[in-house]
Design a protein around this motif. Structure first.
Motif, mmCIF file in Angstrom:
data_model
loop_
_atom_site.group_PDB
_atom_site.id
_atom_site.type_symbol
_atom_site.label_atom_id
_atom_site.label_comp_id
_atom_site.label_asym_id
_atom_site.label_seq_id
_atom_site.Cartn_x
_atom_site.Cartn_y
_atom_site.Cartn_z
ATOM 1 N N PHE A 385 1.385 14.115 7.271
ATOM 2 C CA PHE A 385 1.066 12.787 6.760
ATOM 3 C C PHE A 385 1.836 11.771 7.602
ATOM 4 O O PHE A 385 3.067 11.839 7.705
ATOM 5 N N THR A 386 1.121 10.805 8.198
ATOM 6 C CA THR A 386 1.737 9.839 9.098
ATOM 7 C C THR A 386 1.398 8.429 8.649
ATOM 8 O O THR A 386 0.229 8.094 8.435
ATOM 9 N N VAL A 387 2.429 7.583 8.484
ATOM 10 C CA VAL A 387 2.232 6.178 8.154
ATOM 11 C C VAL A 387 1.811 5.453 9.432
ATOM 12 O O VAL A 387 2.509 5.499 10.442
ATOM 13 N N VAL A 388 0.655 4.776 9.384
ATOM 14 C CA VAL A 388 0.086 4.136 10.568
ATOM 15 C C VAL A 388 -0.148 2.659 10.276
ATOM 16 O O VAL A 388 -0.751 2.312 9.264
ATOM 17 N N GLY A 389 0.327 1.799 11.161
ATOM 18 C CA GLY A 389 0.084 0.366 11.011
ATOM 19 C C GLY A 389 1.365 -0.430 11.065
ATOM 20 O O GLY A 389 2.473 0.107 11.177
ATOM 21 N N ASP A 390 1.223 -1.747 10.974
ATOM 22 C CA ASP A 390 2.363 -2.662 11.044
ATOM 23 C C ASP A 390 2.995 -2.752 9.658
ATOM 24 O O ASP A 390 2.678 -3.638 8.857
ATOM 25 N N THR A 391 3.886 -1.839 9.371
ATOM 26 C CA THR A 391 4.518 -1.782 8.057
ATOM 27 C C THR A 391 5.883 -1.135 8.167
ATOM 28 O O THR A 391 6.140 -0.375 9.105
ATOM 29 N N GLU A 399 11.532 8.246 6.538
ATOM 30 C CA GLU A 399 10.740 8.670 7.692
ATOM 31 C C GLU A 399 9.290 8.211 7.539
ATOM 32 O O GLU A 399 8.776 8.069 6.427
ATOM 33 N N SER A 400 8.630 8.014 8.677
ATOM 34 C CA SER A 400 7.229 7.602 8.661
ATOM 35 C C SER A 400 6.284 8.787 8.784
ATOM 36 O O SER A 400 5.077 8.601 8.911
ATOM 37 N N VAL A 401 6.811 9.990 8.776
ATOM 38 C CA VAL A 401 5.985 11.191 8.864
ATOM 39 C C VAL A 401 6.560 12.269 7.965
ATOM 40 O O VAL A 401 7.778 12.337 7.755
ATOM 41 N N ALA A 402 5.709 13.067 7.397
ATOM 42 C CA ALA A 402 6.138 14.201 6.582
ATOM 43 C C ALA A 402 5.142 15.337 6.782
ATOM 44 O O ALA A 402 3.928 15.109 6.816
ATOM 45 N N THR A 403 5.651 16.539 6.934
ATOM 46 C CA THR A 403 4.801 17.715 7.108
ATOM 47 C C THR A 403 4.978 18.627 5.905
ATOM 48 O O THR A 403 6.100 18.985 5.556
ATOM 49 N N VAL A 404 3.872 18.979 5.271
ATOM 50 C CA VAL A 404 3.897 19.727 4.020
ATOM 51 C C VAL A 404 3.007 20.955 4.141
ATOM 52 O O VAL A 404 1.930 20.902 4.741
ATOM 53 N N LYS A 422 7.455 -5.658 4.232
ATOM 54 C CA LYS A 422 6.246 -6.215 4.829
ATOM 55 C C LYS A 422 5.071 -5.991 3.891
ATOM 56 O O LYS A 422 4.792 -4.868 3.483
ATOM 57 N N THR A 423 4.389 -7.074 3.546
ATOM 58 C CA THR A 423 3.228 -6.964 2.669
ATOM 59 C C THR A 423 1.962 -6.814 3.507
ATOM 60 O O THR A 423 1.937 -7.109 4.697
ATOM 61 N N GLY A 424 0.906 -6.338 2.850
ATOM 62 C CA GLY A 424 -0.366 -6.177 3.539
ATOM 63 C C GLY A 424 -0.901 -4.763 3.400
ATOM 64 O O GLY A 424 -0.425 -3.979 2.579
ATOM 65 N N GLU A 425 -1.893 -4.450 4.231
ATOM 66 C CA GLU A 425 -2.562 -3.155 4.155
ATOM 67 C C GLU A 425 -2.292 -2.315 5.404
ATOM 68 O O GLU A 425 -2.134 -2.851 6.502
ATOM 69 N N PHE A 426 -2.218 -1.030 5.213
ATOM 70 C CA PHE A 426 -2.071 -0.079 6.311
ATOM 71 C C PHE A 426 -2.672 1.240 5.842
ATOM 72 O O PHE A 426 -3.293 1.291 4.766
ATOM 73 N N THR A 427 -2.514 2.292 6.615
ATOM 74 C CA THR A 427 -3.086 3.583 6.231
ATOM 75 C C THR A 427 -2.047 4.682 6.379
ATOM 76 O O THR A 427 -1.078 4.561 7.133
ATOM 77 N N PRO A 443 -6.097 4.328 2.484
ATOM 78 C CA PRO A 443 -5.677 2.920 2.511
ATOM 79 C C PRO A 443 -4.517 2.680 1.543
ATOM 80 O O PRO A 443 -4.514 3.203 0.420
ATOM 81 N N VAL A 444 -3.546 1.907 1.988
ATOM 82 C CA VAL A 444 -2.362 1.609 1.186
ATOM 83 C C VAL A 444 -2.126 0.099 1.208
ATOM 84 O O VAL A 444 -2.313 -0.545 2.246
ATOM 85 N N THR A 445 -1.726 -0.454 0.078
ATOM 86 C CA THR A 445 -1.470 -1.891 -0.020
ATOM 87 C C THR A 445 -0.079 -2.142 -0.581
ATOM 88 O O THR A 445 0.316 -1.528 -1.570
#
Length: 580
Positions: A385-391, A399-404, A422-427, A443-445
């Motif tokens: 799982f990887t957090v992607v975007g300006d956040t 961490e911005s990544v986790a492996t399960v 930081k507010t807004g949307e990312f994935t 999608p995450v808000t």
């Protein structure tokens, strides 16, 4: 470890080899393999690494240098003072720029993750084993290697099979991946682990500052405390899942902890032996026995590749041994498909809408199910799982990544997300480690911090005489669902009336930094307890009742009455008539 002993004994450091063997024996008893549990944490296991493990390590389990530390102490200066070099001093020294990068990475991690207790000597030990300290410090002034350092092609020919993940951007190969740079990251790991260590705005795996900082963060993930031997072992094994690798790194770590010294860039000793060197050499023969045949090319390790040109990448990997003269070829072994090989796609496993307020933990967690083409669940598959975007939102642990690992139902549940500021949307992208199909995007808000209620902290009346100052400060408490709402943006305005929220041009007022009259305050923020204390209020010469309205993000509103009136004088009561 037999190959280790042979090389070191030929260098006359038998005592060091014996000491290293003792370290290896101790470490082996404490160094289980590394697996990942359902919470995304890496835990110990005695199981033999599977092919799936190789693509989830920093290096893809690429080859590494197996040289052991020299016998002499690393503490003395490079020379004895009489012009005679101390034996092994070049190996003990670390090139200046490379050493600076390690120490800067340690300082950064001490601030960002103080509980990790990362020593720079660990980075030095890994850097020695992975690239010989950036090929003896062959780096430019900004820390970039003079020529790219590439591991061998990971095509399954004696190594893991890792097909291209970066379209050749980092390693120049659009078919298979290579480990890249002085810390030997494979491109798929660098994609999320890469850091900008020298502040140039780039994340370059061939820059020692970037690579050292990335390695530090990689070793400090999952809340590991590297002052604890068990966590230290897990971290090293997650870099390259090999017990021999662990033992070699621990040997150099202990060596550098005893002291080292700085040497000029480009003067470091280049390592010799590598873990992928299949050519074995006998130890020096005992008296009365025949000596082994000399190497066909004196001055070069048997099986090593010729030195690269000045602009060629340093691979450091030996050439392929000559083919066998046996006329009957041995058929290749039949490979058994791993669980990862059977995965056809990922399905969402019922993840609800992912929304949270800035600074809060998400109540919903992401879950994905690995399935075959026919929809059958696949267990024991690594899902990244990887957090992607300006956040700045991360998983628990920062961490911005986790492996399960998927459970028996084929489901992998990501660790909880914690919203940043930081507010807004990312994935958040879910992919199967070792497979190339697209995966899933969730999608995450993140919304701004908010309050749904405001109350004054005092019931005292707010009064003032014309031209004076209000003695009682205006202080309010903001809450959200009954809990203190910290960091919530607020605005305070002196309005004309309850029905007219425009700014009043007379009555009470605030002062700006230059002493000028203002009747609107913006950019206010509640403190960690949800409290907001307004600046001093003043009154002009207008008397009457005035309104101060405070509003917050989220819609909370409070209107406060302010009274400006002349001071009242009290007449003394007539004195009593004295009695006769």
């Amino acid at each position: 470890m037999a190959a280790h002993f042979g090389r070191r004994l030929r260098k006359g450091a038998a005592t060091t080899a014996v000491a290293a063997a003792a370290v290896a024996a101790l470490s082996a008893s404490q160094a289980p393999g590394v697996t990942v549990d359902g919470q995304g944490r890496q835990t110990s296991s005695d199981a033999t690494p599977s092919p799936d493990d190789t693509v989830d390590s920093a290096t893809g389990n690429s080859p590494y240098y197996t040289d052991l530390p020299p016998l002499n102490s690393p503490s003395p200066a490079p020379s004895t003072g009489a012009g005679e070099a101390v034996p092994g001093s070049a190996e003990a020294g670390i090139p200046a720029t490379v050493l600076d990068a390690y120490k800067k990475a340690e300082a950064a991690l001490r601030e960002k993750k103080p509980g990790c207790n990362l020593p720079w000597q660990l980075l030095a030990a890994i850097g020695k084993v992975e690239s010989g300290q950036a090929r003896g410090g062959r780096v430019t002034a900004d820390g970039t290697t003079v020529s790219p350092i590439l591991g061998p092609q990971l095509d399954g020919n004696g190594f893991a099979t890792i097909r291209d993940t970066d379209n050749g951007v980092y390693d120049g190969n659009s078919t298979y991946d290579h480990a890249v740079g002085p810390m030997q990251f494979i491109p798929s790991t660098w994609e999320w682990a890469g850091r900008d260590g020298n502040g140039d705005g780039r994340k370059d795996p061939n820059n020692i500052y970037d690579a050292a900082l990335a390695a530090g963060h990689y070793l400090c993930r999952f809340g590991w405390d590297l002052s604890d031997q068990a966590d230290l072992n897990k971290a090293i094994l997650s870099y390259n899942n090999s017990t021999d690798y662990l033992n070699t790194v621990l040997s150099w770590l202990e060596y550098y902890r005893r002291g080292t010294h700085e040497i000029p860039d480009g003067t470091g000793a280049l390592p010799g032996g590598r873990s992928d060197d299949t050519t074995t050499r006998p130890s020096p023969s005992a008296p009365g026995t025949s000596s082994p045949k000399p190497d066909p090319k004196p001055g070069k390790p048997s099986g090593s590749s010729p030195s690269p040109g000045p602009n060629a990448p340093d691979t450091g990997s030996p050439t392929t041994p000559p083919p066998s003269t046996d006329p009957t070829p041995t058929p290749p072994p039949t490979s058994t498909p791993t669980p990862t090989d059977t995965v056809h796609h990922l399905e969402d496993a019922g993840t609800e809408r992912l929304t949270a307020m800035a600074g809060d933990a998400f109540t919903e967690r992401i879950s994905a199910r690995a399935e075959t083409e026919t929809g059958k669940a696949v267990a024991k598959v690594r899902v990244r799982f990887t957090v992607v975007g300006d956040t700045d939102t991360t998983f628990t642990g920062g961490e911005s990544v986790a492996t399960v690992l998927t459970n028996s139902s084929g489901v992998a549940v990501a660790p909880a997300l914690r919203a940043g500021e930081k507010t807004g949307e990312f994935t958040v992208r879910a992919t199967v480690v070792g497979r190339a199909f697209p995966g899933l995007a969730y999608p995450v808000t993140v919304t701004e911090r908010a309050a749904d209620a405001l109350v004054r902290t005092s019931e005292a009346e707010l009064t003032c005489t014309p031209g004076g100052e209000f003695a009682e400060p205006v202080e309010v408490r903001a809450t959200y669902d009954g809990a203190a709402a910290d960091g919530v943006a607020a605005t305070a305005t002196l309005i004309k009336s309850a029905d007219d929220p425009t700014v009043n041009d007379k009555g009470p007022y605030f002062k700006d930094a230059d002493g000028r009259t203002i009747r609107t305050l913006s950019g206010l923020t509640t403190d960690e307890n949800g409290l907001l204390k307004l600046p001093q209020l003043y009154a002009d010469d207008t008397t009457g009742t005035f309104l101060l309205r405070i509003t917050t993000a989220g819609g909370a509103t409070l209107t406060v009455e302010l009274t400006v009136a002349e001071a009242t004088t009290t007449s003394p009561s007539p004195s009593e008539t004295p009695s006769t």
